[in-house]
Design a protein around this motif. Structure first.
Motif, PDB file in Angstrom:
ATOM      1  N   VAL B   3       0.855  -1.186   0.000  1.00  0.00           N
ATOM      2  CA  VAL B   3       0.000   0.000   0.000  1.00  0.00           C
ATOM      3  C   VAL B   3       0.888   1.231   0.000  1.00  0.00           C
ATOM      4  CG1 VAL B   3      -1.811   1.254   1.236  1.00  0.00           C
ATOM      5  CG2 VAL B   3      -1.667  -1.249   1.425  1.00  0.00           C
ATOM      6  N   THR B   4       0.629   2.150  -0.920  1.00  0.00           N
ATOM      7  CA  THR B   4       1.291   3.456  -0.866  1.00  0.00           C
ATOM      8  C   THR B   4       0.276   4.498  -0.422  1.00  0.00           C
ATOM      9  OG1 THR B   4       3.027   2.984  -2.483  1.00  0.00           O
ATOM     10  CG2 THR B   4       2.318   5.285  -2.292  1.00  0.00           C
ATOM     11  N   VAL B   5       0.696   5.314   0.543  1.00  0.00           N
ATOM     12  CA  VAL B   5      -0.162   6.418   0.987  1.00  0.00           C
ATOM     13  C   VAL B   5       0.599   7.717   0.766  1.00  0.00           C
ATOM     14  CG1 VAL B   5       0.603   6.103   3.400  1.00  0.00           C
ATOM     15  CG2 VAL B   5      -1.449   7.453   2.898  1.00  0.00           C
ATOM     16  N   VAL B   6      -0.091   8.694   0.208  1.00  0.00           N
ATOM     17  CA  VAL B   6       0.481  10.032   0.077  1.00  0.00           C
ATOM     18  C   VAL B   6      -0.367  10.993   0.913  1.00  0.00           C
ATOM     19  CG1 VAL B   6      -0.817  10.433  -2.062  1.00  0.00           C
ATOM     20  CG2 VAL B   6       1.135  11.886  -1.513  1.00  0.00           C
ATOM     21  N   GLY B   7       0.326  11.805   1.714  1.00  0.00           N
ATOM     22  CA  GLY B   7      -0.417  12.734   2.553  1.00  0.00           C
ATOM     23  C   GLY B   7       0.481  13.410   3.568  1.00  0.00           C
ATOM     24  N   SER B   8      -0.156  14.054   4.529  1.00  0.00           N
ATOM     25  CA  SER B   8       0.605  14.835   5.493  1.00  0.00           C
ATOM     26  C   SER B   8       1.274  13.950   6.538  1.00  0.00           C
ATOM     27  CB  SER B   8      -0.317  15.839   6.196  1.00  0.00           C
ATOM     28  OG  SER B   8      -1.336  15.169   6.891  1.00  0.00           O
ATOM     29  N   VAL B   9       2.497  14.354   6.882  1.00  0.00           N
ATOM     30  CA  VAL B   9       3.202  13.816   8.038  1.00  0.00           C
ATOM     31  C   VAL B   9       3.504  15.052   8.872  1.00  0.00           C
ATOM     32  CG1 VAL B   9       5.266  12.633   8.842  1.00  0.00           C
ATOM     33  CG2 VAL B   9       4.123  11.885   6.720  1.00  0.00           C
ATOM     34  N   ALA B  10       3.053  15.058  10.091  1.00  0.00           N
ATOM     35  CA  ALA B  10       2.984  16.343  10.789  1.00  0.00           C
ATOM     36  C   ALA B  10       3.241  16.204  12.273  1.00  0.00           C
ATOM     37  CB  ALA B  10       1.595  16.952  10.585  1.00  0.00           C
ATOM     38  N   PHE B  11       3.486  17.354  12.886  1.00  0.00           N
ATOM     39  CA  PHE B  11       3.368  17.459  14.338  1.00  0.00           C
ATOM     40  C   PHE B  11       2.012  18.090  14.635  1.00  0.00           C
ATOM     41  CE2 PHE B  11       8.078  17.559  13.951  1.00  0.00           C
ATOM     42  CZ  PHE B  11       8.353  16.456  14.748  1.00  0.00           C
ATOM     43  N   ASP B  12       1.333  17.523  15.599  1.00  0.00           N
ATOM     44  CA  ASP B  12       0.035  18.068  16.014  1.00  0.00           C
ATOM     45  C   ASP B  12       0.127  18.530  17.464  1.00  0.00           C
ATOM     46  OD1 ASP B  12      -1.117  17.420  13.573  1.00  0.00           O
ATOM     47  OD2 ASP B  12      -2.021  15.558  14.301  1.00  0.00           O
ATOM     48  N   SER B  13      -0.425  19.706  17.721  1.00  0.00           N
ATOM     49  CA  SER B  13      -0.596  20.158  19.106  1.00  0.00           C
ATOM     50  C   SER B  13      -2.086  20.131  19.404  1.00  0.00           C
ATOM     51  CB  SER B  13      -0.013  21.563  19.297  1.00  0.00           C
ATOM     52  OG  SER B  13       1.390  21.495  19.142  1.00  0.00           O
ATOM     53  N   LEU B  14      -2.449  19.375  20.417  1.00  0.00           N
ATOM     54  CA  LEU B  14      -3.849  19.004  20.613  1.00  0.00           C
ATOM     55  C   LEU B  14      -4.361  19.400  21.986  1.00  0.00           C
ATOM     56  CD1 LEU B  14      -3.163  15.414  19.321  1.00  0.00           C
ATOM     57  CD2 LEU B  14      -4.438  17.142  18.047  1.00  0.00           C
ATOM     58  N   GLU B  15      -5.591  19.901  22.002  1.00  0.00           N
ATOM     59  CA  GLU B  15      -6.297  20.158  23.264  1.00  0.00           C
ATOM     60  C   GLU B  15      -7.629  19.449  23.219  1.00  0.00           C
ATOM     61  OE1 GLU B  15      -5.203  24.809  23.289  1.00  0.00           O
ATOM     62  OE2 GLU B  15      -6.834  24.230  24.652  1.00  0.00           O
ATOM     63  N   THR B  16      -7.871  18.602  24.199  1.00  0.00           N
ATOM     64  CA  THR B  16      -9.176  17.947  24.322  1.00  0.00           C
ATOM     65  C   THR B  16      -9.572  18.044  25.790  1.00  0.00           C
ATOM     66  OG1 THR B  16      -8.712  15.649  24.985  1.00  0.00           O
ATOM     67  CG2 THR B  16      -8.215  16.243  22.690  1.00  0.00           C
ATOM     68  N   PRO B  17     -10.826  17.669  26.135  1.00  0.00           N
ATOM     69  CA  PRO B  17     -11.198  17.719  27.559  1.00  0.00           C
ATOM     70  C   PRO B  17     -10.280  16.844  28.425  1.00  0.00           C
ATOM     71  CG  PRO B  17     -13.150  17.534  26.200  1.00  0.00           C
ATOM     72  CD  PRO B  17     -11.986  17.358  25.279  1.00  0.00           C
ATOM     73  N   PHE B  18      -9.490  15.959  27.806  1.00  0.00           N
ATOM     74  CA  PHE B  18      -8.629  15.076  28.584  1.00  0.00           C
ATOM     75  C   PHE B  18      -7.207  15.591  28.730  1.00  0.00           C
ATOM     76  CE2 PHE B  18     -12.215  12.562  27.415  1.00  0.00           C
ATOM     77  CZ  PHE B  18     -12.476  11.857  28.584  1.00  0.00           C
ATOM     78  N   GLY B  19      -6.920  16.751  28.160  1.00  0.00           N
ATOM     79  CA  GLY B  19      -5.585  17.309  28.353  1.00  0.00           C
ATOM     80  C   GLY B  19      -5.030  17.965  27.115  1.00  0.00           C
ATOM     81  N   LYS B  20      -3.759  18.321  27.203  1.00  0.00           N
ATOM     82  CA  LYS B  20      -3.059  18.983  26.106  1.00  0.00           C
ATOM     83  C   LYS B  20      -1.800  18.204  25.764  1.00  0.00           C
ATOM     84  CE  LYS B  20      -2.355  23.469  25.914  1.00  0.00           C
ATOM     85  NZ  LYS B  20      -2.241  24.933  26.178  1.00  0.00           N
ATOM     86  N   ARG B  21      -1.489  18.133  24.501  1.00  0.00           N
ATOM     87  CA  ARG B  21      -0.209  17.568  24.092  1.00  0.00           C
ATOM     88  C   ARG B  21       0.406  18.477  23.035  1.00  0.00           C
ATOM     89  NH1 ARG B  21       0.364  11.990  25.576  1.00  0.00           N
ATOM     90  NH2 ARG B  21      -0.878  11.925  27.483  1.00  0.00           N
ATOM     91  N   GLU B  22       1.695  18.679  23.130  1.00  0.00           N
ATOM     92  CA  GLU B  22       2.420  19.506  22.167  1.00  0.00           C
ATOM     93  C   GLU B  22       3.208  18.628  21.208  1.00  0.00           C
ATOM     94  OE1 GLU B  22       2.413  22.822  21.792  1.00  0.00           O
ATOM     95  OE2 GLU B  22       1.022  23.103  23.477  1.00  0.00           O
ATOM     96  N   ARG B  23       3.099  18.930  19.918  1.00  0.00           N
ATOM     97  CA  ARG B  23       3.956  18.316  18.897  1.00  0.00           C
ATOM     98  C   ARG B  23       3.988  16.789  18.977  1.00  0.00           C
ATOM     99  NH1 ARG B  23       7.112  21.776  16.150  1.00  0.00           N
ATOM    100  NH2 ARG B  23       8.747  20.241  15.779  1.00  0.00           N
ATOM    101  N   VAL B  24       2.811  16.183  18.988  1.00  0.00           N
ATOM    102  CA  VAL B  24       2.791  14.714  18.891  1.00  0.00           C
ATOM    103  C   VAL B  24       2.843  14.336  17.413  1.00  0.00           C
ATOM    104  CG1 VAL B  24       1.488  14.428  21.040  1.00  0.00           C
ATOM    105  CG2 VAL B  24       0.272  14.508  18.867  1.00  0.00           C
ATOM    106  N   LEU B  25       3.362  13.154  17.145  1.00  0.00           N
ATOM    107  CA  LEU B  25       3.481  12.689  15.768  1.00  0.00           C
ATOM    108  C   LEU B  25       2.094  12.448  15.190  1.00  0.00           C
ATOM    109  CD1 LEU B  25       5.133  11.635  13.372  1.00  0.00           C
ATOM    110  CD2 LEU B  25       5.272   9.425  14.543  1.00  0.00           C
ATOM    111  N   GLY B  26       1.811  13.089  14.065  1.00  0.00           N
ATOM    112  CA  GLY B  26       0.495  12.946  13.454  1.00  0.00           C
ATOM    113  C   GLY B  26       0.559  13.116  11.958  1.00  0.00           C
ATOM    114  N   GLY B  27      -0.543  13.569  11.399  1.00  0.00           N
ATOM    115  CA  GLY B  27      -0.665  13.691   9.951  1.00  0.00           C
ATOM    116  C   GLY B  27      -1.427  12.495   9.405  1.00  0.00           C
ATOM    117  N   ALA B  28      -2.186  12.757   8.340  1.00  0.00           N
ATOM    118  CA  ALA B  28      -3.027  11.707   7.772  1.00  0.00           C
ATOM    119  C   ALA B  28      -2.215  10.479   7.374  1.00  0.00           C
ATOM    120  CB  ALA B  28      -3.779  12.265   6.553  1.00  0.00           C
ATOM    121  N   ALA B  29      -1.055  10.694   6.741  1.00  0.00           N
ATOM    122  CA  ALA B  29      -0.265   9.559   6.256  1.00  0.00           C
ATOM    123  C   ALA B  29       0.270   8.725   7.412  1.00  0.00           C
ATOM    124  CB  ALA B  29       0.873  10.047   5.361  1.00  0.00           C
ATOM    125  N   THR B  30       0.565   9.372   8.527  1.00  0.00           N
ATOM    126  CA  THR B  30       1.059   8.635   9.696  1.00  0.00           C
ATOM    127  C   THR B  30      -0.029   7.712  10.253  1.00  0.00           C
ATOM    128  OG1 THR B  30       2.554  10.438  10.256  1.00  0.00           O
ATOM    129  CG2 THR B  30       1.998   8.887  12.030  1.00  0.00           C
TER     130      THR B  30
END
Lengths: 316, 316
Positions: B3-30
């Motif tokens: 399978v080949t996937v093309v898309g974003s590989v990113a750092f995500d900084s996230l806030e949810t009711p369960f907390g905050k995370r800075e620069r976690v590994l994300g992106g659609a392709a990940t």
């Protein structure tokens, strides 16, 4: 064996993207009774005015629904609800509510209506639901519906009612509102802790789901290309559900019975929305119900052609 | 097979009711790649800056994901998305988007990445999706995702891309927006008329559904009591779906294969939301996947204990 339903019998004036209808036969008890009548004997407990005529009575007669407990108040008018649905068809905007005879509704059930094996307390004042529940001592399966208005204005009474029923049927927003819990799975658990062993959660165009001691069951909505009028979907769902359960004559229906009942509920709901008010239910046939039940089976079945060969994280 | 996937590989900084995370590994392709890696060999086509370090690369290595086509641009920064989810967890509010290296992304695929049997075009500019599609001539199953931004700003290009793929995976609001059709069943039919034989409609907390020539299939969401972070659910769904399909080595997967793939998609999506970013996928095991697949089977199965004896309208 019989099902007794207590709830509104009404005239509805409806506006949807597909047109307008004035004073069509509606009300929760009507939709419930017509749906349940395909499975079981049904008694309607309600009240109407003398604007309720032979045409309306004939609808119940055609489905052999017993309306001996439908009180007719001379010189008074029936409950009349006017509502409008916008294009996405998910939210009803109430234009006008005239309670009329329904304002003083406080039924004394006949011995026949009291003797039902199944009782459905449609969306009315929770104190009234409880009084009807107390009159039906022989009912082995009891269900209740409610709405945001009662959750806000009569929360304590509603919680007492919940303690006296087996099945609660609410939509997902109502389940969240009643429990104060935004997560649906937690909210359903809290709801079941109030007494009911079954939490039936209606999700509008997404179908419904059911939480029981045995687990979680998801029921799709039928993928209709045309939804003419969503009014009565929830009550028809309940009618199919409790009607089928009553037909099993089982005081303690098992998980498979509850699941089949929920699918019949979704089948009946899928028909009522195809036309205004209860018009589709009035011309529904038993073959159509059986056919759509089989379609639901097809919509939910899956089988792996080949079992997945899952790869561990250490494989190359 | 791969399978080949093309898309974003990113750092995500996230806030949810369960907390905050800075620069976690994300992106659609990940998210896609980690999910698909349980079923198939996966190649990631993307671009990152030199802020992308050994810790991030180790995540792909642990799942044997091939990142030979993940370009690293010296002196530049990776795509960085910051978002917040409110209490109901259904809508992501973007706080900040820094495209960085992703702004000029226009990949030339390696021969290995081009030779994949399955291709997933994650949510990027539709013209880019089309250029990647043209580079992967051997792909037998091709899927595409998109978003409201491209539907509004690059509608014609997106429709051309749709004409070159087999499966389109969008959420229900996007399907309605693209087709201008509020009814989902009609919208899915219009979508399939653009080319794809399969319309996979993601419905967030309600699960997903699939429209094919053979019919309609509804897939529940797993009833999690705690959703920590919804980011990546759609891409993990796609990863499970296309990864499982690729493992079958069938150029023209039949309805039962598509249905099982959709359930694997929902299984993978149900895990990713249990923790921030891709953290849950990073520690996921094949036994957990197999176990939850069986739970989905249990959530969808029903059998009538007794066939309904449906009553006609003429019966007494």
């Amino acid at each position: 064996m019989a099902v007794t339903v207590v709830g509104s019998v009404a005239f509805d004036s409806l506006e949807t993207p597909f047109g307008k209808r004035e004073r069509v036969l509606g009300g929760a008890a009507t939709h419930f009774a017509l749906a349940a009548s395909f499975f079981a004997d049904v008694n309607v407990v309600g009240v109407v005015g003398d604007d309720f005529g032979e045409d309306e009575l004939a609808v119940y007669a055609a489905r052999s629904v017993n309306i001996d407990d439908l009180e007719r108040v001379p010189g008074a008018k029936s409950f009349h609800w006017s509502g409008r649905y916008a294009e996405d068809m998910t939210v009803a905007h109430t234009l006008n509510t005239q309670l009329n005879v329904f304002a003083d509704f406080d039924p004394e059930l006949s011995p026949h209506a009291r003797s039902a094996s199944t009782l459905f307390l449609a969306n009315i004042q929770p104190e009234l639901q409880l009084r009807v529940r107390e009159q039906c001592r022989d009912a082995r399966v009891v269900g209740v519906d409610s709405m945001n208005f009662w959750i806000e204005s009569a929360r304590d009474a509603l919680i007492r009612t919940m303690g006296e029923v087996d099945v609660v049927a609410l939509n997902d927003a109502e389940v969240r509102m009643l429990t104060g819990e935004p997560n649906l799975a937690r909210a359903a658990r809290r709801l079941r802790e109030l007494g009911p062993r079954v939490a039936l959660v209606k999700q509008g165009p997404y179908g419904a789901c059911m939480f029981t001691a045995e687990g979680y069951f998801s029921i799709p909505a039928y993928p209709l290309e045309t939804v003419v009028d969503p009014t009565g979907a929830g009550d028809s769902f309940a009618g199919g559900f409790f009607g089928y359960l009553d037909s099993l004559d089982d005081p303690n229906p098992a998980e498979n019975a509850l699941r089949a009942a929920a699918v019949y509920g979704s089948v009946l709901a899928s028909f009522v929305v195809e036309d205004f008010g209860s018009e589709r239910l009035q011309r529904l046939t038993e073959d159509e119900i059986a056919g759509r039940f089989d379609e639901f089976r097809q919509m939910m079945v899956f089988e792996e052609p080949v079992a997945a060969r899952l790869r561990s994280s250490t494989s190359a």
